[in-house]
Design a protein around this motif. Structure first.
Motif, mmCIF file in Angstrom:
data_model
loop_
_atom_site.group_PDB
_atom_site.id
_atom_site.type_symbol
_atom_site.label_atom_id
_atom_site.label_comp_id
_atom_site.label_asym_id
_atom_site.label_seq_id
_atom_site.Cartn_x
_atom_site.Cartn_y
_atom_site.Cartn_z
ATOM 1 N N PRO A 4 0.822 -1.210 0.000
ATOM 2 C CA PRO A 4 0.000 0.000 0.000
ATOM 3 C C PRO A 4 0.855 1.258 0.000
ATOM 4 C CG PRO A 4 -0.044 -1.087 2.147
ATOM 5 C CD PRO A 4 0.652 -2.020 1.211
ATOM 6 N N ILE A 5 0.417 2.262 -0.737
ATOM 7 C CA ILE A 5 1.115 3.539 -0.792
ATOM 8 C C ILE A 5 0.771 4.345 0.454
ATOM 9 C CG2 ILE A 5 1.210 5.730 -2.038
ATOM 10 C CD1 ILE A 5 0.852 4.185 -4.602
ATOM 11 N N PRO A 6 1.763 4.924 1.130
ATOM 12 C CA PRO A 6 1.468 5.740 2.317
ATOM 13 C C PRO A 6 0.433 6.815 2.002
ATOM 14 C CG PRO A 6 3.839 5.379 2.096
ATOM 15 C CD PRO A 6 3.199 4.835 0.837
ATOM 16 N N GLY A 7 -0.530 6.951 2.884
ATOM 17 C CA GLY A 7 -1.584 7.938 2.691
ATOM 18 C C GLY A 7 -2.785 7.407 1.941
ATOM 19 N N SER A 8 -2.646 6.215 1.330
ATOM 20 C CA SER A 8 -3.770 5.690 0.547
ATOM 21 C C SER A 8 -4.894 5.181 1.434
ATOM 22 C CB SER A 8 -3.289 4.562 -0.372
ATOM 23 O OG SER A 8 -2.826 3.451 0.378
ATOM 24 N N GLU A 9 -4.621 5.066 2.762
ATOM 25 C CA GLU A 9 -5.657 4.560 3.647
ATOM 26 C C GLU A 9 -6.881 5.465 3.676
ATOM 27 O OE1 GLU A 9 -2.624 6.932 5.946
ATOM 28 O OE2 GLU A 9 -2.545 5.257 4.548
ATOM 29 N N ILE A 10 -6.748 6.727 3.302
ATOM 30 C CA ILE A 10 -7.914 7.612 3.259
ATOM 31 C C ILE A 10 -8.902 7.148 2.198
ATOM 32 C CG2 ILE A 10 -6.915 9.246 1.602
ATOM 33 C CD1 ILE A 10 -8.323 11.479 3.054
ATOM 34 N N PHE A 11 -8.395 6.466 1.182
ATOM 35 C CA PHE A 11 -9.265 6.005 0.115
ATOM 36 C C PHE A 11 -9.697 4.568 0.346
ATOM 37 C CE2 PHE A 11 -6.664 9.337 -1.944
ATOM 38 C CZ PHE A 11 -7.685 10.232 -2.196
ATOM 39 N N SER A 12 -9.975 4.215 1.562
ATOM 40 C CA SER A 12 -10.500 2.894 1.877
ATOM 41 C C SER A 12 -11.743 3.076 2.720
ATOM 42 C CB SER A 12 -9.464 2.048 2.628
ATOM 43 O OG SER A 12 -9.152 2.632 3.873
ATOM 44 N N SER A 13 -12.649 2.148 2.570
ATOM 45 C CA SER A 13 -13.932 2.277 3.254
ATOM 46 C C SER A 13 -14.291 0.966 3.924
ATOM 47 C CB SER A 13 -15.030 2.665 2.268
ATOM 48 O OG SER A 13 -16.235 2.963 2.940
ATOM 49 N N ARG A 14 -14.918 1.046 5.058
ATOM 50 C CA ARG A 14 -15.389 -0.106 5.817
ATOM 51 C C ARG A 14 -16.762 0.237 6.394
ATOM 52 N NH1 ARG A 14 -11.613 -1.962 3.624
ATOM 53 N NH2 ARG A 14 -9.943 -3.290 4.406
ATOM 54 N N PRO A 15 -17.534 -0.754 6.782
ATOM 55 C CA PRO A 15 -18.794 -0.455 7.474
ATOM 56 C C PRO A 15 -18.528 0.373 8.731
ATOM 57 C CG PRO A 15 -18.697 -2.761 6.833
ATOM 58 C CD PRO A 15 -17.340 -2.196 6.563
ATOM 59 N N VAL A 16 -19.508 1.154 9.116
ATOM 60 C CA VAL A 16 -19.340 2.064 10.248
ATOM 61 C C VAL A 16 -20.450 1.842 11.260
ATOM 62 C CG1 VAL A 16 -18.222 3.805 8.828
ATOM 63 C CG2 VAL A 16 -20.699 3.876 9.137
ATOM 64 N N ASP A 17 -20.195 2.309 12.458
ATOM 65 C CA ASP A 17 -21.240 2.346 13.468
ATOM 66 C C ASP A 17 -22.119 3.566 13.196
ATOM 67 O OD1 ASP A 17 -21.818 3.734 16.449
ATOM 68 O OD2 ASP A 17 -22.364 1.618 16.226
ATOM 69 N N PRO A 18 -23.426 3.388 12.999
ATOM 70 C CA PRO A 18 -24.288 4.529 12.636
ATOM 71 C C PRO A 18 -24.210 5.687 13.623
ATOM 72 C CG PRO A 18 -25.453 2.450 12.320
ATOM 73 C CD PRO A 18 -24.175 2.112 13.012
#
Length: 763
Positions: A4-18
């Protein structure tokens, strides 16, 4: 493996707590919600009326998109979907088109609320555009979503979304399929959410930037406007519903719909025995030039009213056969919606509360940026769905009523072929690009009470259809030599898998070679597995007939029907390849049927005779696989009984004869599947054969007779030669009851495959 490229974690998505997501929103973005008391106090009649109105919104959006789009992917294949979501993105109602996309839509909305609420902001009249599979919305870059917030009296009330597969969005490969890609930079550029409509006006600069990337800009531009139009329909219908019933009532119904879906699925799960089931499948080849096998594995555990899907042990990401987290989640929904929720309204936001995903990052179905993911939906996401379906079917097979939803694996993959070149039929040559859509007619898997549907479609697009041959020839410079069902392509079993089909095309109306891109799986290792001893369906097979005799045959008035007539130089197409198709050459594609259910030697002989009359099987398969002897089309009962006994004896001889443990009383047994029952014994439980009562030992450590031989021992449906594609040895493996020699498990697998039956080979 890509890092993974550093900083690319912003462009990842996971389910969230509402609640956590709601609390994180800026004060400038006010949302509309209701209390649980308002939800509980709904009038039942009002709830039903509004629920059906919301359901109809997605149908109307679908019709709007189909009427505005000019792409056969939308108008014929139905590779698109819609959703109406609540104020924070939970999916209240989804369309019945491509359910894999359901697993990704909400992720993009969650991401947008987190990362766009302040800058540039989320306002009435906005629409967002994205094709970033790490953000969500789609499963690979060709899946493009346009979605909008719906406001009422200044408050964010809901979201609507429209998503479809685009024919080409740039990249090295035709149709954005790049068989040799090692990272995303060789593919279509992923675009994070960008505001494409502002204050109800399409932003021309963004629209122009978007279509500029495509080899077919007019189609992509038209699809963009079609999705904007479909969202407009969705917004208008929701606001009309609010005007009639009030915002609080409509929102309360939305929350109730998700709650009802959750409670109904939990109730169904709670009525089933707890347990764990494992399934493993393979991607044969990861990119052009690769000859490896790449594993995806899942263990499904049901505890009480909850499911856990654990993908630990899946191979690292490689080549183009990767998908992001959104693809893995989409694969789970592909299986869960029709198998567990076929009788539950598809309020996905509630259904997804009933399971957890356990996964390692950097793997085939949870790839990290910048992995190549162009093959995502029709590679690892689809295989993920097939494996989850296999586990769920084993779970449901314990129950006679719920077992009606059990199904062997359907066609297993989409056999992709893209052709592109110059159409010279008009006054001026014009470029063309065509994704061959015929493989939409895949075979469905067999069920405990019925055969699979022949050329019934795709498991992931239940409303899809194949194109009209004459329309294809009108639009593109090709001539179709045949399109037909293929006998023996359905997996043999007590109930037969639905047959697949084939198509053969040749250039017609151009003097130049066409570019040809192939991307598929299931040629070396079957992806259409059977259940309960049923055999897998056919392997896929793509062949290019080089220097063919097609022109001479047609000139002589002969319509060719077999590849052998066309050429002496038949070139098998690899799983992933960039090639060409020259004038005078022929491309033949044979795609997969469904897996079988139950031992083929237990199939009703009359059904075998009918299959032969209807050309679903060949005479060779009738005898060699089903053990049925026919005379003038009629079943010879005595000869059939003798032939089946001979074939059971052959199973005994080739597997060795383990010492029999002896029969047990199975009258109090609990069904496990078509062949096995669990029987109380000595304060515990033992597993026995349902047919002969032979004791087989404890679950997870069954004593079964094991055979391993060449893949063709599975039947004449194994037409591809594994050594043409991979280096690892591939075998037909079968486990049988050592008492009556009924097949308990059958598969075409790598020689080092770990079998799911937990069997100790006897003999």
């Amino acid at each position: 493996m890509s890092m993974p490229i550093p900083g690319s974690e912003i462009f990842s998505s996971r389910p969230v707590d509402p609640a956590e997501l709601q609390a994180s929103l800026p004060s400038t973005l006010v949302t509309h919600t209701v209390t649980q008391e308002q939800v509980d106090g709904l009038d039942p009649l009002t709830h039903e009326v509004v629920r059906h109105r919301l359901w109809s919104v997605t149908d109307e959006m679908g019709e709007a998109l189909k009427r505005m789009s000019g792409s056969p992917i939308v108008t014929d294949a139905n590779d698109f979907d819609f959703a109406v979501s609540d104020e924070i993105g939970q999916e209240v109602q989804v369309g019945l088109y491509n359910p894999m996309l359901v697993g990704a839509v909400d992720l993009a909305i969650y991401w947008t609320l987190r990362h766009r609420a302040v800058n540039p902001g989320i306002a009435e009249g906005d629409m967002f555009l994205t094709n970033d599979p790490w953000v969500g919305g789609g499963l690979h870059q060709n899946d493009t979503m346009v979605y909008q917030p719906v406001f009422h009296e200044g408050k964010l009330f809901a979201w609507t979304s429209a998503i479809c597969h685009e024919p080409d969005l740039g990249g090295v490969g035709l149709g954005s399929f790049s068989p040799a890609a090692q990272d995303v930079f060789s593919e279509s550029l992923p675009t994070p959410p960008v505001t494409v409509v502002r204050d109800f006006r399409l932003q021309r600069d963004v629209a122009d930037l978007w279509v500029r990337r495509s080899r077919v800009p007019m189609l992509v531009g038209l699809d963009l406007r079609a999705k904007v139009g479909a969202n407009n329909v969705g917004r208008e219908r929701i606001l009309a519903l609010i005007a009639q019933y009030g915002a609080d009532t409509v929102k309360a119904v939305m929350k109730r719909m998700m709650g009802d879906a959750e409670s109904r699925l939990r109730g169904k799960l709670a009525g089933l025995p707890d347990g764990s089931w494992t399934a493993t499948g393979y991607q044969d080849q990861s990119h052009e030039g690769d000859r490896g096998l790449h594993r995806i594995t899942v263990t499904t555990t049901k505890t009480g009213d909850h499911l856990t899907f654990d993908f630990t042990g899946t191979d690292p990401q490689a080549g183009v056969v990767n998908c992001t987290y959104a693809g893995m989640r989409g694969g789970v929904m592909l299986a869960l919606l029709p198998i567990l929720a076929g009788d539950i309204p598809w309020s996905a936001g509630g259904l997804m509360r009933c399971f957890d995903l356990v996964t390692e990052e950097g793997t085939l179905n949870n790839a990290t940026y910048p992995a190549a993911v162009g093959r995502g939906p029709i590679g690892p996401a689809w295989l993920t769905g097939s494996l989850v379906a296999e586990c769920l079917s084993q779970m449901l097979d314990h129950d006679l009523e719920l077992g009606k939803n059990v199904q062997a694996t359907c066609c297993g993959t989409w056999d992709t072929a893209v052709i592109a070149g110059l159409d010279q039929r008009g006054e001026q040559p014009v470029p063309f690009l065509n994704i061959i859509m015929e493989p939409m007619a895949g075979g469905y898997g067999a069920r405990p009470h019925a055969d699979g549907i022949d050329t019934g479609g795709l498991f992931c697009i239940p409303m899809g259809r194949i194109p009209d041959v004459e329309m294809t020839e009108f639009l593109y410079p090709v001539l179709t030599l045949w399109r037909r069902e293929e006998p023996d392509s359905g997996g043999p079993g007590r109930h037969r898998g639905g047959v697949g089909a084939s198509v053969a095309i040749t250039p017609h109306g151009t003097s130049l070679p066409m570019g040809l891109v192939l991307a598929s799986a299931g040629k070396a290792v079957s992806q259409n597995a059977g259940l309960s001893g049923g055999h897998p369906g056919n392997t896929g097979l793509d062949v290019v007939a080089r220097r063919s005799r097609v022109a001479e045959l047609l000139a002589a008035g002969t319509m060719p029907t077999e590849l052998a007539e066309l050429s002496d130089e038949l070139e098998p197409g690899q799983n992933y390849a960039s090639s060409y198709l020259a004038p005078g050459e022929v491309l033949s594609m044979t795609w997969q049927g469904g897996g079988g259910y139950g031992d083929p030697l237990t199939r009703d002989p009359a059904a075998v005779a009918r299959d032969l009359r209807e050309e679903k099987i060949t005479a060779d398969a009738a005898r060699s696989v089903y053990g049925v002897v026919l005379a003038d089309g009629a079943v010879d009962d005595a000869a059939t009984a003798a032939e089946r006994e001979r074939r059971r004896a052959h199973r005994r001889e080739r597997s060795g004869a383990p010492a029999a443990a002896g029969p047990v009383d199975v009258t109090a047994g609990r069904r496990l599947d078509d062949n096995l029952v669990e029987v109380p014994r000595d304060g515990g439980h033992t597993v026995a054969c349902r047919h002969c009562s032979e004791s087989l030992g404890a679950a997870g450590a069954l004593t079964l007779a094991r055979y391993e031989g060449p893949p063709t021992d599975a039947g004449p449906q194994i037409t591809a030669t594994a050594a043409d594609y991979v280096d690892a040895p591939v075998v037909f493996r079968q486990y049988c009851c050592p008492g009556c020699w009924t097949a308990v498990w059958s598969g075409v697998v790598p020689a080092d495959h770990t079998d799911p039956v937990g069997a100790r080979a006897a003999g």
